[in-house]
Design a protein around this motif. Structure first.
Motif, PDB file in Angstrom:
ATOM      1  N   ARG A 196      15.901  55.704  23.308  1.00  0.00           N
ATOM      2  CA  ARG A 196      15.874  55.642  21.847  1.00  0.00           C
ATOM      3  C   ARG A 196      16.424  56.928  21.239  1.00  0.00           C
ATOM      4  NH1 ARG A 196      11.901  56.692  17.856  1.00  0.00           N
ATOM      5  NH2 ARG A 196      10.431  57.429  19.443  1.00  0.00           N
ATOM      6  N   ARG A 197      17.182  56.756  20.167  1.00  0.00           N
ATOM      7  CA  ARG A 197      17.714  57.901  19.437  1.00  0.00           C
ATOM      8  C   ARG A 197      16.656  58.354  18.437  1.00  0.00           C
ATOM      9  NH1 ARG A 197      23.507  57.294  16.601  1.00  0.00           N
ATOM     10  NH2 ARG A 197      22.475  55.376  15.969  1.00  0.00           N
ATOM     11  N   LEU A 198      15.983  59.453  18.753  1.00  0.00           N
ATOM     12  CA  LEU A 198      14.923  59.959  17.876  1.00  0.00           C
ATOM     13  C   LEU A 198      15.512  60.647  16.647  1.00  0.00           C
ATOM     14  CD1 LEU A 198      11.858  60.509  17.479  1.00  0.00           C
ATOM     15  CD2 LEU A 198      12.213  62.677  18.670  1.00  0.00           C
ATOM     16  N   LEU A 199      16.594  61.362  16.853  1.00  0.00           N
ATOM     17  CA  LEU A 199      17.177  62.131  15.760  1.00  0.00           C
ATOM     18  C   LEU A 199      18.666  62.296  16.014  1.00  0.00           C
ATOM     19  CD1 LEU A 199      16.339  63.682  13.172  1.00  0.00           C
ATOM     20  CD2 LEU A 199      16.035  65.711  14.617  1.00  0.00           C
ATOM     21  N   ASP A 200      19.469  61.866  15.059  1.00  0.00           N
ATOM     22  CA  ASP A 200      20.917  62.043  15.145  1.00  0.00           C
ATOM     23  C   ASP A 200      21.279  63.421  14.592  1.00  0.00           C
ATOM     24  OD1 ASP A 200      23.818  61.766  14.019  1.00  0.00           O
ATOM     25  OD2 ASP A 200      23.575  60.086  15.394  1.00  0.00           O
ATOM     26  N   ALA A 205      24.751  60.088  24.752  1.00  0.00           N
ATOM     27  CA  ALA A 205      23.718  59.427  23.951  1.00  0.00           C
ATOM     28  C   ALA A 205      23.976  57.927  23.897  1.00  0.00           C
ATOM     29  CB  ALA A 205      23.705  60.012  22.538  1.00  0.00           C
ATOM     30  N   ALA A 206      25.243  57.546  23.780  1.00  0.00           N
ATOM     31  CA  ALA A 206      25.604  56.120  23.756  1.00  0.00           C
ATOM     32  C   ALA A 206      25.233  55.448  25.075  1.00  0.00           C
ATOM     33  CB  ALA A 206      27.097  55.964  23.474  1.00  0.00           C
ATOM     34  N   ARG A 207      25.481  56.126  26.172  1.00  0.00           N
ATOM     35  CA  ARG A 207      25.160  55.552  27.489  1.00  0.00           C
ATOM     36  C   ARG A 207      23.652  55.421  27.669  1.00  0.00           C
ATOM     37  NH1 ARG A 207      29.986  55.575  30.465  1.00  0.00           N
ATOM     38  NH2 ARG A 207      31.546  57.079  29.727  1.00  0.00           N
ATOM     39  N   LEU A 208      22.901  56.429  27.206  1.00  0.00           N
ATOM     40  CA  LEU A 208      21.444  56.330  27.272  1.00  0.00           C
ATOM     41  C   LEU A 208      20.929  55.216  26.369  1.00  0.00           C
ATOM     42  CD1 LEU A 208      20.451  60.116  27.291  1.00  0.00           C
ATOM     43  CD2 LEU A 208      20.004  58.466  29.127  1.00  0.00           C
ATOM     44  N   ASP A 209      21.527  55.083  25.200  1.00  0.00           N
ATOM     45  CA  ASP A 209      21.173  54.012  24.273  1.00  0.00           C
ATOM     46  C   ASP A 209      21.323  52.657  24.965  1.00  0.00           C
ATOM     47  OD1 ASP A 209      20.922  52.245  22.140  1.00  0.00           O
ATOM     48  OD2 ASP A 209      22.118  53.447  20.769  1.00  0.00           O
ATOM     49  N   ALA A 210      22.417  52.493  25.685  1.00  0.00           N
ATOM     50  CA  ALA A 210      22.663  51.225  26.384  1.00  0.00           C
ATOM     51  C   ALA A 210      21.638  50.963  27.485  1.00  0.00           C
ATOM     52  CB  ALA A 210      24.070  51.226  26.978  1.00  0.00           C
ATOM     53  N   ARG A 211      21.027  52.027  27.995  1.00  0.00           N
ATOM     54  CA  ARG A 211      20.026  51.889  29.056  1.00  0.00           C
ATOM     55  C   ARG A 211      18.621  51.709  28.495  1.00  0.00           C
ATOM     56  NH1 ARG A 211      21.300  56.917  33.021  1.00  0.00           N
ATOM     57  NH2 ARG A 211      19.488  56.054  34.125  1.00  0.00           N
ATOM     58  N   GLY A 212      18.498  51.640  27.187  1.00  0.00           N
ATOM     59  CA  GLY A 212      17.197  51.385  26.578  1.00  0.00           C
ATOM     60  C   GLY A 212      16.491  52.596  26.020  1.00  0.00           C
TER      61      GLY A 212
END
Length: 331
Positions: free
Chosen positions: A203-207, A194-201
């Motif tokens: 979005r975290r819809l739900l933690d 999730a962190a790597r996807l976050d860095a690629r732009g």
């Protein structure tokens, strides 16, 4: 002169023979060893590297040895065989072993959980938007985060996600790429991915912490921690306690020192500065705090939810929540 030389030679030889004995007499005793099973690119290595760099193992009086494995199943097999002393795993696995007659102990490693990730300009803006969509799920049908998300959706939407969307199961790196390629509409994945996807732009819809507390389980308990066999407590209980103190001290360093992160960056496999920063920040957010009675009570509630949805495939044929798993060393 000749007898004198012979005597001198004999004296030198005698001294040389005694030297190893003197060295052995003054040598320090070997430190007790703790063998820790790790995944080659797992986040546990970040902590162990910090323990060594800060000499926290030596300060606590033990020798830390890492044993790398290719996958999580290999670490659990090695632990059960007694080839290693400690691994990082989820307490559901340890609880099942305990219920099957193989007593284990658990201490928190991280409170970081996964997240539901979506493309910022994608079709999924809310949980309800998953209806009729493809959802990538890191792991399999009894992955803990997937079961919890299903329970959460039932409470919020009145429907089981497995009935209203199409789950696509796969390894975390694979489902991440499926999201990037637009082949799935959202991804439920573990926190490093999730962190790597976050860095690629993305979005975290739900933690997943929101999911857990949304199910009425508060405080949100850790799922992942250090696991060891109760059978080694007699021999290595003191060493295990020393390791847990060293791990807590290393986490204090990682929580406060950016230089410590610069030092471990080569083993983090961060693609760029943005990914490095996200991995650092997600790790820091998951550093565990207290683990007392409120957290144990939350684990009990969490077990009930997961046992209901996961069934015997997850918790075995005789599911029972046993707080002995979480007993501190010394109890």
């Amino acid at each position: 002169m000749i007898p004198s030389i012979a005597l001198t030679r004999r004296a030198l030889l005698a001294a040389a023979a005694l030297a190893p004995l003197a060295t052995r007499a003054t040598a320090q005793p070997a430190l007790p060893k703790l063998r820790v099973g790790t995944l080659k690119f797992g986040t546990l290595n970040w902590l162990l590297d910090t323990i060594r760099a800060e000499k926290l193992d030596a300060r606590e009086g033990f020798a830390l040895e890492s044993v790398n494995f290719a996958g999580g199943q290999a670490t659990t097999v090695a632990l059960q065989a007694g080839d290693i002393d400690l691994i990082v795993s989820d307490w559901l696995w340890a609880m099942r072993r305990l219920n099957d007659g193989e007593p284990m102990r658990f201490a928190p490693f991280s409170t970081a959980l996964g997240a539901l990730m979506v493309a910022p300009d994608g079709p999924v803006k809310t949980l309800a938007d998953l209806k009729g969509r493809k959802l990538g799920v890191a792991g399999g049908a009894v992955d803990k985060s997937w079961l919890l998300l299903r329970a959460y959706a039932k409470a919020r939407l009145g429907a089981d996600l497995i009935d209203i969307c199409e789950p696509v199961y796969g390894a975390a790196p694979l489902v991440s790429e499926q999201l990037a390629l637009g082949r799935v509409d959202a991804v439920l994945t573990f926190w490093p991915y999730a962190a790597r996807l976050d860095a690629r732009g993305f979005r975290r819809l739900l933690d997943m912490k929101e999911v857990v507390t949304g199910l009425g389980i508060d405080p949100s308990p850790p799922l992942v921690g250090y696991v060891w066999r109760t059978a080694i407590m007699g021999e290595k209980g003191a060493v295990l306690a020393s390791f847990l103190r060293a791990a807590a001290a290393a986490n204090t360093v990682l929580a406060t020192s950016d230089d410590a992160w610069t030092r471990i960056r080569p083993i983090m496999q961060a693609a760029d500065d943005a990914e490095f920063t996200r991995l650092r920040d997600y790790y820091r957010a998951g550093i565990p705090g207290s683990f007392g009675e409120p957290e144990r009570a939350s684990c009990d509630k969490l077990f009930a939810v997961l046992a209901q949805l996961g069934g015997a495939d997850l918790v075995g044929q005789s599911p029972r929540f046993d707080r002995a798993l979480f007993a501190p060393i010394g109890e």
